[in-house]
Design a protein around this motif. Sequence first.
Motif, PDB file in Angstrom:
ATOM      1  N   ALA A  45       0.851  -1.185   0.000  1.00 24.48           N
ATOM      2  CA  ALA A  45       0.000   0.000   0.000  1.00 24.48           C
ATOM      3  C   ALA A  45       0.888   1.236   0.000  1.00 24.48           C
ATOM      4  CB  ALA A  45      -0.902   0.017   1.229  1.00 24.48           C
ATOM      5  N   ILE A  46       0.481   2.221  -0.776  1.00 25.75           N
ATOM      6  CA  ILE A  46       1.127   3.531  -0.769  1.00 25.75           C
ATOM      7  C   ILE A  46       0.025   4.564  -0.560  1.00 25.75           C
ATOM      8  CG2 ILE A  46       2.315   5.293  -2.172  1.00 25.75           C
ATOM      9  CD1 ILE A  46       4.243   3.118  -1.553  1.00 25.75           C
ATOM     10  N   ALA A  47       0.248   5.467   0.386  1.00 29.42           N
ATOM     11  CA  ALA A  47      -0.668   6.585   0.592  1.00 29.42           C
ATOM     12  C   ALA A  47      -0.054   7.823  -0.034  1.00 29.42           C
ATOM     13  CB  ALA A  47      -0.893   6.822   2.078  1.00 29.42           C
ATOM     14  N   ARG A  48      -0.897   8.576  -0.710  1.00 23.85           N
ATOM     15  CA  ARG A  48      -0.458   9.814  -1.356  1.00 23.85           C
ATOM     16  C   ARG A  48      -1.209  11.002  -0.771  1.00 23.85           C
ATOM     17  NH1 ARG A  48       2.564   8.388  -5.423  1.00 23.85           N
ATOM     18  NH2 ARG A  48       2.288   6.313  -6.328  1.00 23.85           N
ATOM     19  N   ASP A  49      -0.495  12.109  -0.632  1.00 19.77           N
ATOM     20  CA  ASP A  49      -1.138  13.334  -0.168  1.00 19.77           C
ATOM     21  C   ASP A  49      -1.849  14.010  -1.336  1.00 19.77           C
ATOM     22  OD1 ASP A  49       0.836  14.667  -1.652  1.00 19.77           O
ATOM     23  OD2 ASP A  49       1.961  15.309   0.117  1.00 19.77           O
ATOM     24  N   ALA A  50      -2.405  15.176  -1.086  1.00 23.36           N
ATOM     25  CA  ALA A  50      -3.180  15.885  -2.108  1.00 23.36           C
ATOM     26  C   ALA A  50      -2.333  16.257  -3.328  1.00 23.36           C
ATOM     27  CB  ALA A  50      -3.804  17.139  -1.502  1.00 23.36           C
ATOM     28  N   ASP A  51      -1.023  16.366  -3.137  1.00 24.63           N
ATOM     29  CA  ASP A  51      -0.119  16.689  -4.249  1.00 24.63           C
ATOM     30  C   ASP A  51       0.390  15.451  -4.974  1.00 24.63           C
ATOM     31  OD1 ASP A  51      -0.286  19.452  -3.716  1.00 24.63           O
ATOM     32  OD2 ASP A  51       1.295  19.288  -2.192  1.00 24.63           O
ATOM     33  N   GLY A  52      -0.060  14.270  -4.543  1.00 20.71           N
ATOM     34  CA  GLY A  52       0.362  13.030  -5.181  1.00 20.71           C
ATOM     35  C   GLY A  52       1.666  12.463  -4.668  1.00 20.71           C
ATOM     36  N   GLN A  53       2.208  13.066  -3.599  1.00 15.07           N
ATOM     37  CA  GLN A  53       3.464  12.583  -3.037  1.00 15.07           C
ATOM     38  C   GLN A  53       3.215  11.374  -2.131  1.00 15.07           C
ATOM     39  OE1 GLN A  53       6.589  13.913  -3.826  1.00 15.07           O
ATOM     40  NE2 GLN A  53       5.268  14.878  -5.354  1.00 15.07           N
ATOM     41  N   ALA A  54       4.054  10.356  -2.259  1.00 14.31           N
ATOM     42  CA  ALA A  54       3.951   9.173  -1.408  1.00 14.31           C
ATOM     43  C   ALA A  54       4.400   9.540   0.004  1.00 14.31           C
ATOM     44  CB  ALA A  54       4.806   8.048  -1.971  1.00 14.31           C
ATOM     45  N   ILE A  55       3.536   9.271   0.996  1.00 12.76           N
ATOM     46  CA  ILE A  55       3.825   9.680   2.368  1.00 12.76           C
ATOM     47  C   ILE A  55       3.752   8.544   3.378  1.00 12.76           C
ATOM     48  CG2 ILE A  55       3.186  12.093   2.024  1.00 12.76           C
ATOM     49  CD1 ILE A  55       0.420  11.403   3.244  1.00 12.76           C
ATOM     50  N   ALA A  56       3.233   7.384   2.967  1.00 11.80           N
ATOM     51  CA  ALA A  56       3.119   6.253   3.891  1.00 11.80           C
ATOM     52  C   ALA A  56       3.050   4.965   3.100  1.00 11.80           C
ATOM     53  CB  ALA A  56       1.872   6.396   4.773  1.00 11.80           C
ATOM     54  N   THR A  57       3.425   3.878   3.765  1.00 14.50           N
ATOM     55  CA  THR A  57       3.410   2.575   3.118  1.00 14.50           C
ATOM     56  C   THR A  57       3.175   1.477   4.146  1.00 14.50           C
ATOM     57  OG1 THR A  57       4.593   1.170   1.528  1.00 14.50           O
ATOM     58  CG2 THR A  57       5.914   2.157   3.282  1.00 14.50           C
ATOM     59  N   GLY A  58       2.866   0.310   3.651  1.00 11.54           N
ATOM     60  CA  GLY A  58       2.730  -0.904   4.453  1.00 11.54           C
ATOM     61  C   GLY A  58       2.614  -2.073   3.492  1.00 11.54           C
ATOM     62  N   ARG A  59       2.722  -3.288   4.034  1.00 19.13           N
ATOM     63  CA  ARG A  59       2.618  -4.465   3.172  1.00 19.13           C
ATOM     64  C   ARG A  59       1.832  -5.566   3.857  1.00 19.13           C
ATOM     65  NH1 ARG A  59       8.735  -7.193   3.213  1.00 19.13           N
ATOM     66  NH2 ARG A  59       8.528  -8.166   5.254  1.00 19.13           N
ATOM     67  N   LEU A  60       1.256  -6.447   3.033  1.00 19.73           N
ATOM     68  CA  LEU A  60       0.487  -7.595   3.500  1.00 19.73           C
ATOM     69  C   LEU A  60       1.077  -8.846   2.870  1.00 19.73           C
ATOM     70  CD1 LEU A  60      -2.053  -8.880   4.861  1.00 19.73           C
ATOM     71  CD2 LEU A  60      -3.261  -8.382   2.713  1.00 19.73           C
ATOM     72  N   LEU A  61       1.542  -9.754   3.703  1.00 14.77           N
ATOM     73  CA  LEU A  61       2.110 -11.004   3.219  1.00 14.77           C
ATOM     74  C   LEU A  61       1.005 -12.004   2.910  1.00 14.77           C
ATOM     75  CD1 LEU A  61       4.431  -9.741   5.261  1.00 14.77           C
ATOM     76  CD2 LEU A  61       5.472 -11.940   4.794  1.00 14.77           C
ATOM     77  N   PRO A  62       1.317 -13.027   2.116  1.00 14.86           N
ATOM     78  CA  PRO A  62       0.313 -14.039   1.787  1.00 14.86           C
ATOM     79  C   PRO A  62      -0.273 -14.752   3.001  1.00 14.86           C
ATOM     80  CG  PRO A  62       2.181 -14.222   0.302  1.00 14.86           C
ATOM     81  CD  PRO A  62       2.567 -13.236   1.367  1.00 14.86           C
ATOM     82  N   ASP A  63       0.481 -14.825   4.104  1.00 17.31           N
ATOM     83  CA  ASP A  63      -0.008 -15.525   5.292  1.00 17.31           C
ATOM     84  C   ASP A  63      -0.787 -14.634   6.253  1.00 17.31           C
ATOM     85  OD1 ASP A  63       1.936 -13.970   6.510  1.00 17.31           O
ATOM     86  OD2 ASP A  63       3.093 -15.654   7.311  1.00 17.31           O
ATOM     87  N   GLY A  64      -1.091 -13.397   5.838  1.00 20.39           N
ATOM     88  CA  GLY A  64      -1.894 -12.513   6.673  1.00 20.39           C
ATOM     89  C   GLY A  64      -1.095 -11.597   7.589  1.00 20.39           C
ATOM     90  N   HIS A  65       0.203 -11.619   7.509  1.00 18.11           N
ATOM     91  CA  HIS A  65       1.021 -10.688   8.289  1.00 18.11           C
ATOM     92  C   HIS A  65       1.025  -9.316   7.621  1.00 18.11           C
ATOM     93  CE1 HIS A  65       2.686 -13.995  10.644  1.00 18.11           C
ATOM     94  NE2 HIS A  65       3.256 -13.089  11.409  1.00 18.11           N
ATOM     95  N   ILE A  66       0.802  -8.300   8.414  1.00 16.70           N
ATOM     96  CA  ILE A  66       0.964  -6.918   7.967  1.00 16.70           C
ATOM     97  C   ILE A  66       2.291  -6.440   8.513  1.00 16.70           C
ATOM     98  CG2 ILE A  66       0.118  -4.551   8.273  1.00 16.70           C
ATOM     99  CD1 ILE A  66      -2.726  -5.706   8.242  1.00 16.70           C
ATOM    100  N   GLY A  67       3.039  -5.714   7.697  1.00 14.99           N
ATOM    101  CA  GLY A  67       4.324  -5.241   8.166  1.00 14.99           C
ATOM    102  C   GLY A  67       4.807  -4.028   7.404  1.00 14.99           C
ATOM    103  N   ARG A  68       5.964  -3.567   7.829  1.00 17.35           N
ATOM    104  CA  ARG A  68       6.648  -2.432   7.212  1.00 17.35           C
ATOM    105  C   ARG A  68       5.740  -1.205   7.103  1.00 17.35           C
ATOM    106  NH1 ARG A  68       9.940  -6.324   7.830  1.00 17.35           N
ATOM    107  NH2 ARG A  68      11.906  -6.370   6.661  1.00 17.35           N
ATOM    108  N   MET A  69       4.888  -1.029   8.136  1.00 16.27           N
ATOM    109  CA  MET A  69       4.050   0.162   8.209  1.00 16.27           C
ATOM    110  C   MET A  69       4.947   1.350   8.534  1.00 16.27           C
ATOM    111  SD  MET A  69       0.655  -0.386   7.899  1.00 16.27           S
ATOM    112  CE  MET A  69       0.021   0.996   8.834  1.00 16.27           C
ATOM    113  N   ALA A  70       4.941   2.352   7.663  1.00 13.03           N
ATOM    114  CA  ALA A  70       5.794   3.514   7.855  1.00 13.03           C
ATOM    115  C   ALA A  70       5.099   4.760   7.320  1.00 13.03           C
ATOM    116  CB  ALA A  70       7.124   3.310   7.136  1.00 13.03           C
ATOM    117  N   VAL A  71       5.160   5.830   8.100  1.00 15.01           N
ATOM    118  CA  VAL A  71       4.581   7.118   7.727  1.00 15.01           C
ATOM    119  C   VAL A  71       5.680   8.164   7.864  1.00 15.01           C
ATOM    120  CG1 VAL A  71       2.827   8.855   8.291  1.00 15.01           C
ATOM    121  CG2 VAL A  71       2.302   6.419   8.572  1.00 15.01           C
ATOM    122  N   LEU A  72       5.882   8.960   6.830  1.00 15.17           N
ATOM    123  CA  LEU A  72       6.877  10.027   6.902  1.00 15.17           C
ATOM    124  C   LEU A  72       6.519  11.002   8.021  1.00 15.17           C
ATOM    125  CD1 LEU A  72       7.522  10.775   3.126  1.00 15.17           C
ATOM    126  CD2 LEU A  72       8.945   9.432   4.704  1.00 15.17           C
ATOM    127  N   ALA A  73       7.528  11.548   8.675  1.00 14.38           N
ATOM    128  CA  ALA A  73       7.333  12.390   9.857  1.00 14.38           C
ATOM    129  C   ALA A  73       6.327  13.518   9.624  1.00 14.38           C
ATOM    130  CB  ALA A  73       8.670  12.959  10.321  1.00 14.38           C
TER     131      ALA A  73
END
Length: 141
Positions: A45-73
Amino acid sequence: MKIELGDWNAMRDEARAIRYTVFVEEQGVPVELEWDDFDAQCVHAIARDADGQAIATGRLLPDGHIGRMAVLAAARGTGVGSQVLGALMAHAQARGDASVVLNAQTHAAPFYARHGFNPEGEEFLEAGIAHITMRCVFAAS
């Protein structure tokens, strides 16, 4: 704000940039621990702000683990982390997962608890940072 889901080929550059800033530069995670072979298997997943800039991310593994959740300061406290988490959870539920699990940095456990996650097991260290495993079981439909 806009949330996009996609594979590693589509999301790699932006996800890597966010994760490098948050985990390697801010939190001191060794770069060799940040990258793994699981990225190619995940829904990202990538979240974009109103200007289209990527500001956050996360991932979902095939086994249902969510990880690497990160939001720029600059985007923290805006609800974007909740939106990324919600999008990954919705994708997991739509594909038939009964639950999702993650290893939360201990300081972030209250954030995940607000989204229905409950702690499992004992606190542990990962990359020198305290974590706790948490799970969210989806209601039966």
